[in-house]
Motif scaffolding. Structure first.
Motif, mmCIF file in Angstrom:
data_model
loop_
_atom_site.group_PDB
_atom_site.id
_atom_site.type_symbol
_atom_site.label_atom_id
_atom_site.label_comp_id
_atom_site.label_asym_id
_atom_site.label_seq_id
_atom_site.Cartn_x
_atom_site.Cartn_y
_atom_site.Cartn_z
ATOM 1 N N ALA A 64 0.848 -1.198 0.000
ATOM 2 C CA ALA A 64 0.000 0.000 0.000
ATOM 3 C C ALA A 64 0.879 1.242 0.000
ATOM 4 N N ALA A 65 1.956 1.227 0.787
ATOM 5 C CA ALA A 65 2.888 2.364 0.801
ATOM 6 C C ALA A 65 3.593 2.490 -0.551
ATOM 7 N N TYR A 66 3.964 1.370 -1.141
ATOM 8 C CA TYR A 66 4.596 1.394 -2.467
ATOM 9 C C TYR A 66 3.674 2.070 -3.483
ATOM 10 N N VAL A 67 2.414 1.672 -3.491
ATOM 11 C CA VAL A 67 1.450 2.268 -4.423
ATOM 12 C C VAL A 67 1.253 3.747 -4.094
ATOM 13 N N GLN A 68 1.161 4.075 -2.812
ATOM 14 C CA GLN A 68 0.999 5.475 -2.408
ATOM 15 C C GLN A 68 2.108 6.339 -3.000
ATOM 16 N N ILE A 69 3.325 5.828 -3.017
ATOM 17 C CA ILE A 69 4.465 6.564 -3.571
ATOM 18 C C ILE A 69 4.454 6.522 -5.093
ATOM 19 N N GLN A 70 4.316 5.350 -5.673
ATOM 20 C CA GLN A 70 4.437 5.189 -7.127
ATOM 21 C C GLN A 70 3.326 5.878 -7.907
ATOM 22 N N ARG A 71 2.187 6.094 -7.307
ATOM 23 C CA ARG A 71 1.102 6.755 -8.021
ATOM 24 C C ARG A 71 1.351 8.259 -8.150
ATOM 25 N N GLN A 72 2.391 8.765 -7.493
ATOM 26 C CA GLN A 72 2.781 10.179 -7.549
ATOM 27 C C GLN A 72 4.151 10.265 -8.225
ATOM 28 N N PRO A 73 4.187 10.512 -9.520
ATOM 29 C CA PRO A 73 5.450 10.442 -10.269
ATOM 30 C C PRO A 73 6.589 11.262 -9.669
ATOM 31 N N HIS A 74 6.313 12.454 -9.191
ATOM 32 C CA HIS A 74 7.391 13.270 -8.624
ATOM 33 C C HIS A 74 7.971 12.616 -7.374
ATOM 34 N N LEU A 75 7.141 12.007 -6.561
ATOM 35 C CA LEU A 75 7.595 11.346 -5.346
ATOM 36 C C LEU A 75 8.338 10.054 -5.673
ATOM 37 N N ALA A 76 7.832 9.309 -6.638
ATOM 38 C CA ALA A 76 8.500 8.075 -7.061
ATOM 39 C C ALA A 76 9.891 8.390 -7.606
ATOM 40 N N GLU A 77 10.001 9.466 -8.368
ATOM 41 C CA GLU A 77 11.307 9.862 -8.917
ATOM 42 C C GLU A 77 12.256 10.291 -7.801
ATOM 43 N N GLU A 78 11.745 11.035 -6.834
ATOM 44 C CA GLU A 78 12.572 11.445 -5.701
ATOM 45 C C GLU A 78 13.090 10.218 -4.954
ATOM 46 N N LEU A 79 12.224 9.251 -4.714
ATOM 47 C CA LEU A 79 12.635 8.026 -4.035
ATOM 48 C C LEU A 79 13.718 7.306 -4.830
ATOM 49 N N ARG A 80 13.541 7.192 -6.139
ATOM 50 C CA ARG A 80 14.555 6.531 -6.985
ATOM 51 C C ARG A 80 15.898 7.255 -6.902
ATOM 52 N N ARG A 81 15.869 8.585 -6.913
ATOM 53 C CA ARG A 81 17.128 9.352 -6.811
ATOM 54 C C ARG A 81 17.833 9.060 -5.486
ATOM 55 N N TRP A 82 17.067 9.042 -4.381
ATOM 56 C CA TRP A 82 17.674 8.761 -3.078
ATOM 57 C C TRP A 82 18.173 7.318 -3.015
ATOM 58 N N GLU A 83 17.454 6.373 -3.605
ATOM 59 C CA GLU A 83 17.917 4.985 -3.628
ATOM 60 C C GLU A 83 19.220 4.866 -4.408
ATOM 61 N N ASP A 84 19.317 5.569 -5.537
ATOM 62 C CA ASP A 84 20.557 5.567 -6.314
ATOM 63 C C ASP A 84 21.700 6.170 -5.509
ATOM 64 N N THR A 85 21.426 7.269 -4.815
ATOM 65 C CA THR A 85 22.451 7.906 -3.990
ATOM 66 C C THR A 85 22.913 6.976 -2.880
ATOM 67 N N ALA A 86 21.966 6.277 -2.262
ATOM 68 C CA ALA A 86 22.324 5.338 -1.196
ATOM 69 C C ALA A 86 23.229 4.226 -1.719
ATOM 70 N N ALA A 87 23.002 3.809 -2.947
ATOM 71 C CA ALA A 87 23.774 2.709 -3.526
ATOM 72 C C ALA A 87 25.135 3.140 -4.050
ATOM 73 N N THR A 88 25.256 4.404 -4.453
ATOM 74 C CA THR A 88 26.493 4.821 -5.127
ATOM 75 C C THR A 88 27.263 5.910 -4.401
#
Length: 117
Positions: A64-88
């Motif tokens: 449910a939290a995943y959908v809550q985030i992914q249904r909002q493109p700007h928020l999903a993109e922000e999360l992806r950027r932070w995940e990339d930063t965490a990994a690299t």
């Protein structure tokens, strides 16, 4: 992924049921369906083995939290950027990224809790 107009969510937040969440994932992020199915199977097996609904409840809350985030493109993109930063990133960047990821997830869970009947 379906597009939205001017920052609007792609879809309304669905009810927190397996069926509704599966339909939402299929609509907004079909590439995540295999993970959804695999994790559902694991949660169902754990619930059956332990005679406890907690694994299924955690699965539903997580997706449910995943959908809550992914249904909002700007928020999903922000999360992806932070995940990339965490990994690299270096250690300091990874700590900041982890904090921001936590903030996004906490906000998603809080939003879901605020709209629970």
């Amino acid at each position: 992924m379906t597009t939205s107009t001017a920052g609007q969510p792609l879809i309304p937040q669905p009810p927190s049921t397996v069926t509704a969440l599966r339909q939402a994932v299929a609509q907004i992020c079909p590439a995540a369906l295999p993970a959804f199915t695999r994790e559902l199977d694991q949660a169902a097996d754990q619930s059956r083995l332990c005679s406890d609904f907690a694994p299924l409840q955690r699965f539903i809350a997580q997706w449910a939290a995943y959908v809550q985030i992914q249904r909002q493109p700007h928020l999903a993109e922000e999360l992806r950027r932070w995940e990339d930063t965490a990994a690299t990133g270096d250690a300091a960047e990874a700590r900041r990224a982890a904090a921001e990821i936590g903030r996004i997830l906490d906000a998603a869970h809080a939003s879901l809790a605020a709209h629970r009947p």
